[in-house]
Design an enzyme around this catalytic site. Sequence first.
Site, PDB file in Angstrom:
ATOM      1  N   GLN A  15       0.847  -1.214   0.000  1.00  0.00           N
ATOM      2  CA  GLN A  15       0.000   0.000   0.000  1.00  0.00           C
ATOM      3  C   GLN A  15       0.875   1.254   0.000  1.00  0.00           C
ATOM      4  OE1 GLN A  15      -3.848  -0.275   2.333  1.00  0.00           O
ATOM      5  NE2 GLN A  15      -2.423  -1.212   3.768  1.00  0.00           N
ATOM      6  N   LEU A  63      13.134 -10.423   1.233  1.00  0.00           N
ATOM      7  CA  LEU A  63      13.689 -10.021   2.532  1.00  0.00           C
ATOM      8  C   LEU A  63      13.985 -11.211   3.455  1.00  0.00           C
ATOM      9  CD1 LEU A  63      12.962  -7.235   1.462  1.00  0.00           C
ATOM     10  CD2 LEU A  63      12.163  -6.632   3.720  1.00  0.00           C
ATOM     11  N   TYR A  79       6.153  -7.895   6.776  1.00  0.00           N
ATOM     12  CA  TYR A  79       5.234  -9.032   6.903  1.00  0.00           C
ATOM     13  C   TYR A  79       4.051  -8.480   7.694  1.00  0.00           C
ATOM     14  CZ  TYR A  79       3.467 -13.698   7.838  1.00  0.00           C
ATOM     15  OH  TYR A  79       2.676 -14.812   7.904  1.00  0.00           O
ATOM     16  N   THR A  80       2.903  -8.246   7.029  1.00  0.00           N
ATOM     17  CA  THR A  80       1.787  -7.542   7.685  1.00  0.00           C
ATOM     18  C   THR A  80       0.555  -8.424   7.931  1.00  0.00           C
ATOM     19  OG1 THR A  80       1.083  -6.777   5.499  1.00  0.00           O
ATOM     20  CG2 THR A  80       2.390  -5.231   6.800  1.00  0.00           C
ATOM     21  N   TYR A 132       9.468   1.969   8.680  1.00  0.00           N
ATOM     22  CA  TYR A 132       8.141   2.186   9.270  1.00  0.00           C
ATOM     23  C   TYR A 132       7.858   1.114  10.308  1.00  0.00           C
ATOM     24  CZ  TYR A 132       7.835   5.183   5.218  1.00  0.00           C
ATOM     25  OH  TYR A 132       8.101   6.161   4.282  1.00  0.00           O
ATOM     26  N   THR A 168       4.847   0.232  13.795  1.00  0.00           N
ATOM     27  CA  THR A 168       3.400   0.087  13.986  1.00  0.00           C
ATOM     28  C   THR A 168       2.931   0.427  15.399  1.00  0.00           C
ATOM     29  OG1 THR A 168       1.632  -1.579  14.005  1.00  0.00           O
ATOM     30  CG2 THR A 168       3.829  -2.376  14.458  1.00  0.00           C
ATOM     31  N   TYR A 190       3.298 -10.363  15.245  1.00  0.00           N
ATOM     32  CA  TYR A 190       3.576  -9.266  14.313  1.00  0.00           C
ATOM     33  C   TYR A 190       4.168  -8.070  15.073  1.00  0.00           C
ATOM     34  CZ  TYR A 190       2.465  -5.069  11.564  1.00  0.00           C
ATOM     35  OH  TYR A 190       2.532  -3.848  10.930  1.00  0.00           O
TER      36      TYR A 190
HETATM   37  N1  LIG Z   1      -1.311  -1.904   7.116  1.00  0.00           N
HETATM   38  C1  LIG Z   1      -1.452  -1.364   8.317  1.00  0.00           C
HETATM   39  O1  LIG Z   1      -2.569  -1.224   8.842  1.00  0.00           O
HETATM   40  C2  LIG Z   1      -0.235  -0.875   9.074  1.00  0.00           C
HETATM   41  C3  LIG Z   1      -0.432  -0.348  10.371  1.00  0.00           C
HETATM   42  C4  LIG Z   1       0.684   0.110  11.069  1.00  0.00           C
HETATM   43  C5  LIG Z   1       1.938   0.060  10.511  1.00  0.00           C
HETATM   44  N2  LIG Z   1       2.101  -0.465   9.272  1.00  0.00           N
HETATM   45  C6  LIG Z   1       3.461  -0.519   8.711  1.00  0.00           C
HETATM   46  O2  LIG Z   1       3.506   0.343   7.592  1.00  0.00           O
HETATM   47  C7  LIG Z   1       4.419  -0.181   6.629  1.00  0.00           C
HETATM   48  C8  LIG Z   1       3.725  -0.302   5.281  1.00  0.00           C
HETATM   49  O3  LIG Z   1       2.622  -1.183   5.429  1.00  0.00           O
HETATM   50  P1  LIG Z   1       1.629  -1.522   4.218  1.00  0.00           P
HETATM   51  O4  LIG Z   1       0.253  -1.509   4.765  1.00  0.00           O
HETATM   52  O5  LIG Z   1       1.978  -0.696   3.031  1.00  0.00           O
HETATM   53  O6  LIG Z   1       2.038  -3.042   3.953  1.00  0.00           O
HETATM   54  P2  LIG Z   1       1.549  -4.010   2.799  1.00  0.00           P
HETATM   55  O7  LIG Z   1       0.560  -3.340   1.917  1.00  0.00           O
HETATM   56  O8  LIG Z   1       1.187  -5.313   3.431  1.00  0.00           O
HETATM   57  O9  LIG Z   1       2.870  -4.203   1.937  1.00  0.00           O
HETATM   58  C9  LIG Z   1       3.962  -4.900   2.420  1.00  0.00           C
HETATM   59  C10 LIG Z   1       4.897  -5.191   1.268  1.00  0.00           C
HETATM   60  O10 LIG Z   1       5.987  -5.959   1.802  1.00  0.00           O
HETATM   61  C11 LIG Z   1       6.289  -6.957   0.871  1.00  0.00           C
HETATM   62  N3  LIG Z   1       6.900  -8.135   1.482  1.00  0.00           N
HETATM   63  C12 LIG Z   1       6.377  -8.970   2.408  1.00  0.00           C
HETATM   64  N4  LIG Z   1       7.234 -10.001   2.625  1.00  0.00           N
HETATM   65  C13 LIG Z   1       8.303  -9.781   1.818  1.00  0.00           C
HETATM   66  C14 LIG Z   1       9.501 -10.479   1.579  1.00  0.00           C
HETATM   67  N5  LIG Z   1       9.791 -11.643   2.185  1.00  0.00           N
HETATM   68  N6  LIG Z   1      10.389  -9.970   0.692  1.00  0.00           N
HETATM   69  C15 LIG Z   1      10.118  -8.815   0.038  1.00  0.00           C
HETATM   70  N7  LIG Z   1       8.994  -8.110   0.211  1.00  0.00           N
HETATM   71  C16 LIG Z   1       8.091  -8.591   1.095  1.00  0.00           C
HETATM   72  C17 LIG Z   1       4.955  -7.360   0.241  1.00  0.00           C
HETATM   73  O11 LIG Z   1       5.242  -7.966  -0.977  1.00  0.00           O
HETATM   74  P3  LIG Z   1       4.122  -8.702  -1.871  1.00  0.00           P
HETATM   75  O12 LIG Z   1       3.401  -7.563  -2.539  1.00  0.00           O
HETATM   76  O13 LIG Z   1       4.922  -9.545  -2.796  1.00  0.00           O
HETATM   77  O14 LIG Z   1       3.274  -9.482  -0.914  1.00  0.00           O
HETATM   78  C18 LIG Z   1       4.248  -6.015   0.142  1.00  0.00           C
HETATM   79  O15 LIG Z   1       4.508  -5.419  -1.103  1.00  0.00           O
HETATM   80  C19 LIG Z   1       4.924  -1.503   7.208  1.00  0.00           C
HETATM   81  O16 LIG Z   1       6.134  -1.278   7.889  1.00  0.00           O
HETATM   82  C20 LIG Z   1       3.855  -1.893   8.206  1.00  0.00           C
HETATM   83  O17 LIG Z   1       4.354  -2.714   9.240  1.00  0.00           O
HETATM   84  C21 LIG Z   1       1.040  -0.920   8.537  1.00  0.00           C
END
Ligand SMILES: NC(=O)c1ccc[n+]([C@@H]2O[C@H](COP(=O)([O-])OP(=O)(O)OC[C@H]3O[C@@H](n4cnc5c(N)ncnc54)[C@H](OP(=O)(O)O)[C@@H]3O)[C@@H](O)[C@H]2O)c1
Length: 292
Positions: free
Chosen positions: A11, A36, A60-61, A98, A100, A124
């Site tokens: 996202q 990763l 890993y989300t 980033y 959480t 997580y």
């Molecule tokens: N989503 C939330 O509600 C939330 C809340 C608080 C904090 N955050 C933090 O904000 C940041 C961005 O989150 P987001 O919502 O944008 O996450 P997201 O949409 O789940 O995207 C995570 C990305 O990481 C990639 N990924 C996962 N495992 C991987 C691996 N082994 N090797 C390479 N890439 C890998 C995924 O690849 P694929 O596309 O191939 O699966 C995906 O593109 C993260 O640090 C998250 O912890 C998120």
Amino acid sequence: MNIVLFGKNGQLGWELERSLPLLGNLTALDREEADLCDLAAVQRALNESRPDLIINASAYTEVDQAEKEAEQAIKVNALAPGIMAEESRKLGAVFIHYSTDYVFDGRKDSPYTEKDPTNPLNTYGKSKLMGEENVRQAGDSYLILRTSWVYSLRGNSFVNKVLQWSRQNKTLNIVRDQIGNPTWARSLAEMTSLIIAQNNPDLYEHVRDKCGIYHLAGSGYTSRFEWAQHILAYDARQSEQIVESVQPARSEEFRTPALRPLFSALDCTHFDNTFGLQLPSWKLTLELAMAG
Ligand SMILES: NC(=O)c1ccc[n+]([C@@H]2O[C@H](COP(=O)([O-])OP(=O)(O)OC[C@H]3O[C@@H](n4cnc5c(N)ncnc54)[C@H](OP(=O)(O)O)[C@@H]3O)[C@@H](O)[C@H]2O)c1
């Protein structure tokens, strides 16, 4: 400036891939280009690109799945960011990472500041907290931006789920006891770009002076119940909704493998005081996001 972005298909990563080219020469990587879980591949990608700035939007989300795949979650959320921080120090590059709101246990009743003790309830959150610690230990010029309830209008976000449910069900039961700050991925990406632009040139020194953990999320906080009501109200295609009523529910009515913190709103004052910037209110941003 050479920039390497990890996680370009997520996202946040998708939005960063669109805002970062204004700031430099961007190499944006997905899982195929740098898995990763393969720490040597991460090192290799960085040594080949020799960036001035590394941004890690990958994570890993899958919060529930992480309970079964702790090893993978730890590699992606804790070990890989540690390697990125170490490599960034060796290369003289800035590192932006980033984290959480799930590093907190949610037992507080006012927004969490960076000084509040962490106590993650699930794998997580634990893996993300380990990642923070690894970055702090290995990094030199870094920012860890703790954010919460990230959504986009692409993919499997809460916003898209509510829109989908509203077209399939007459009644929606949405939890009212989980409180947080909805944060639009695009506004987080734009804010990241703004910090970089604001502190350029001499980004490395500027960030080193300010390095640490910051809370950065949509202003104000709400429950998932109220958030869902606003999503339905701002839906541009309301005529497709068949939903007639949205009912408040309690988290304990939906048993999930991972526990979630109930109150995990973030206080972003430290970020505002340091950078003179804040994200707009979650409601205003949601309206903008849903206007397309
Ligand atoms: N989503 C939330 O509600 C939330 C809340 C608080 C904090 N955050 C933090 O904000 C940041 C961005 O989150 P987001 O919502 O944008 O996450 P997201 O949409 O789940 O995207 C995570 C990305 O990481 C990639 N990924 C996962 N495992 C991987 C691996 N082994 N090797 C390479 N890439 C890998 C995924 O690849 P694929 O596309 O191939 O699966 C995906 O593109 C993260 O640090 C998250 O912890 C998120």
